[in-house]
Design an enzyme around this catalytic site. Structure first.
Site, PDB file in Angstrom:
ATOM      1  N   LYS A 203       3.745  -1.801   8.805  1.00  0.00           N
ATOM      2  CA  LYS A 203       3.834  -3.329   8.128  1.00  0.00           C
ATOM      3  C   LYS A 203       4.811  -4.281   8.620  1.00  0.00           C
ATOM      4  O   LYS A 203       6.086  -4.012   8.677  1.00  0.00           O
ATOM      5  CB  LYS A 203       4.202  -2.738   6.641  1.00  0.00           C
ATOM      6  CG  LYS A 203       4.298  -3.967   5.696  1.00  0.00           C
ATOM      7  CD  LYS A 203       4.413  -3.569   4.221  1.00  0.00           C
ATOM      8  CE  LYS A 203       4.823  -4.515   3.346  1.00  0.00           C
ATOM      9  NZ  LYS A 203       5.037  -4.020   1.890  1.00  0.00           N
TER      10      LYS A 203
HETATM   11  C1  R5P Z   1       9.539  -5.252   0.386  1.00  0.00           C
HETATM   12  O1  R5P Z   1      10.396  -4.813   1.196  1.00  0.00           O
HETATM   13  C2  R5P Z   1       8.699  -4.470  -0.327  1.00  0.00           C
HETATM   14  O2  R5P Z   1       8.220  -3.252   0.850  1.00  0.00           O
HETATM   15  C3  R5P Z   1       7.377  -5.249  -0.520  1.00  0.00           C
HETATM   16  O3  R5P Z   1       6.171  -4.330  -1.039  1.00  0.00           O
HETATM   17  C4  R5P Z   1       6.493  -5.976   0.647  1.00  0.00           C
HETATM   18  O4  R5P Z   1       7.678  -7.011   0.993  1.00  0.00           O
HETATM   19  C5  R5P Z   1       5.442  -6.584   0.500  1.00  0.00           C
HETATM   20  O5  R5P Z   1       5.374  -7.259  -0.722  1.00  0.00           O
HETATM   21  P1  R5P Z   1       5.212  -8.938  -0.491  1.00  0.00           P
HETATM   22  O6  R5P Z   1       3.702  -9.415  -0.166  1.00  0.00           O
HETATM   23  O7  R5P Z   1       5.489  -9.513  -1.913  1.00  0.00           O
HETATM   24  O8  R5P Z   1       6.157  -9.660   0.438  1.00  0.00           O
END
Ligand code: R5P
Length: 295
Positions: A203
C-alpha cells in the site's frame, strides 16, 4: 458398501479433457499456497482483480480520528460496500459484527503515537491472535528512509515469515512518514524493497507523475492510500488515475469516512475501481446517492 449387483460401469474419467490449471488472478501470487490465495480472494474481487479496502486503523497511533469517534455509528453502515476492512484487533473485537465475512486486514505494527517518532514501530500482534481472528492479511508500516527504517523492514520480514506459516498475507504500508518526498523515484524504491523482502501486496500513495513506473516495477499488487481529505471529485479522480495506471484498487480511509456522505462516497469509489467509471460519472453517482441518503 459397494453394490455387488451393480453391473453398469458409471464412472467417467474424461481422459480426453485436460486437467484445469488456471493461473491465479493476482499479480505475483501464482506461487502462493491455497490458503493464502483463498484469503487474497477475500480481499480482491476475483471478477475484477481489484479491491476497495476501507481503512479505519488510524486510531492505532492518532486516537479518535475525525470520522472514527464512534466506529459503530459511522463505519458499520459502510461495511456492505467494502471488499475488505483494515482495522485494529481492538476495534474488530469490540465493534465489528462477526457476521462480516469479507476479508479483514489487521493492523499488526505499532508503538509510537503521533507525539513521538512514528517510525519507531514494533510488531504489535501475535500470529496466533491473527489466526484466532481469521485475518486475511496483516498490515505493517515500512518506513523506507525513516529513522527506524531497518527495524520496520525487519517487522515486515518477520510478519511475512509468520504469515507464510499460516497462509496469511502481508500488506506492507510504505511511503509513510512526516517528511517523505513522495515522488515516483522514491515510491519505486520503497515498493520494490517491500515486495523483494516478502510483502504479498503493498500500500502506498499515488503520485501524479510516472505512477505507472511504480506499479510496473513492483512484482506484487499495489493499492493506494487515500491520504488527507480531498474534495470528493478530486479523490475519485485520484482513484481513477491510480487504477488506470496499474493499481489493484484502493485502501481508502479519510476520503471515505470524512466525506459529506460516506455511504455515497464508498459506492462512488466502487464505481471507479470495479466499474471503470470515469471520475465525473462516479461523482454524479455520488451526488445522486448522497441526495437519496438525505431523503
Ligand atoms: C495509516 O498509516 C493507516 O494505515 C491508514 O490506514 C492509511 O493512511 C489509509 O488511510 P487514508 O486513506 O486515510 O490515508
Amino acid at each position: 458398501m459397494p453394490d455387488p449387483e451393480q453391473v453398469k460401469e458409471e464412472k467417467n474419467f474424461y481422459p480426453d479433457v485436460p486437467a484445469r490449471a488456471e493461473p491465479f488472478f493476482l499479480k505475483g501470487a501464482n506461487a502462493l499456497d491455497w490458503g493464502m490465495q483463498n484469503r487474497l480472494a477475500r480481499i480482491f474481487d476475483p471478477q475484477t482483480g481489484k479491491t476497495v479496502m476501507l481503512a479505519i486503523d488510524h486510531g492505532y497511533f492518532q486516537g479518535p480520528t475525525t470520522g472514527l469517534e464512534r466506529v459503530d455509528v459511522t463505519i458499520l453502515p459502510l461495511l456492505p460496500y467494502a471488499d475488505t476492512l483494515m482495522c485494529t484487533r481492538g476495534i474488530l473485537r469490540a465493534v465489528i459484527p462477526p457476521t462480516f465475512t469479507r476479508g479483514v486486514v489487521l493492523r499488526a505494527s505499532g508503538g509510537p503515537s503521533i507525539l513521538k517518532e512514528l517510525s519507531n514501530e514494533q510488531i504489535a500482534l501475535d500470529i496466533e491472535d491473527a489466526v484466532r481472528l481469521n485475518a486475511a492479511a496483516l498490515a505493517v508500516q515500512v518506513f523506507i528512509g525513516g529513522e527506524y527504517e531497518t527495524q520496520t523492514v525487519h517487522n515486515m520480514t518477520r510478519l511475512a515469515d509468520l504469515g507464510n506459516c499460516y497462509g496469511i498475507a502481508t500488506l506492507a504500508v510504505t511511503a509513510v512518514g512526516r517528511e517523505m518526498v513522495r515522488d515516483a523515484r522514491y515510491m519505486r524504491l520503497a515498493c520494490r524493497i517491500c515486495a523483494e523482502l516478502g510483502a504479498t501486496y503493498v500500500k502506498t500513495y499515488y503520485v501524479s507523475e510516472d505512477f505507472e513506473t511504480v506499479t510496473a516495477s513492483c512484482p506484487v499488487p499495489i493499492v493506494i492510500a487515500g491520504g488527507k481529505k480531498l474534495p470528493e471529485l478530486d479523490a475519485l479522480t485520484m482513484a481513477y488515475r491510480a487504477v488506470q495506471e496499474g493499481a489493484a484498487g484502493v485502501d481508502m480511509g479519510r476520503n471515505i469516512f470524512q466525506a459529506e456522505s460516506p455511504v455515497a462516497m464508498i459506492q462512488a469509489v466502487r464505481e471507479v475501481v470495479h466499474g471503470g467509471r470515469k471520475p465525473e460519472e462516479a461523482y454524479d453517482c455520488y451526488l445522486t446517492l448522497k441526495q437519496e441518503a438525505e431523503g
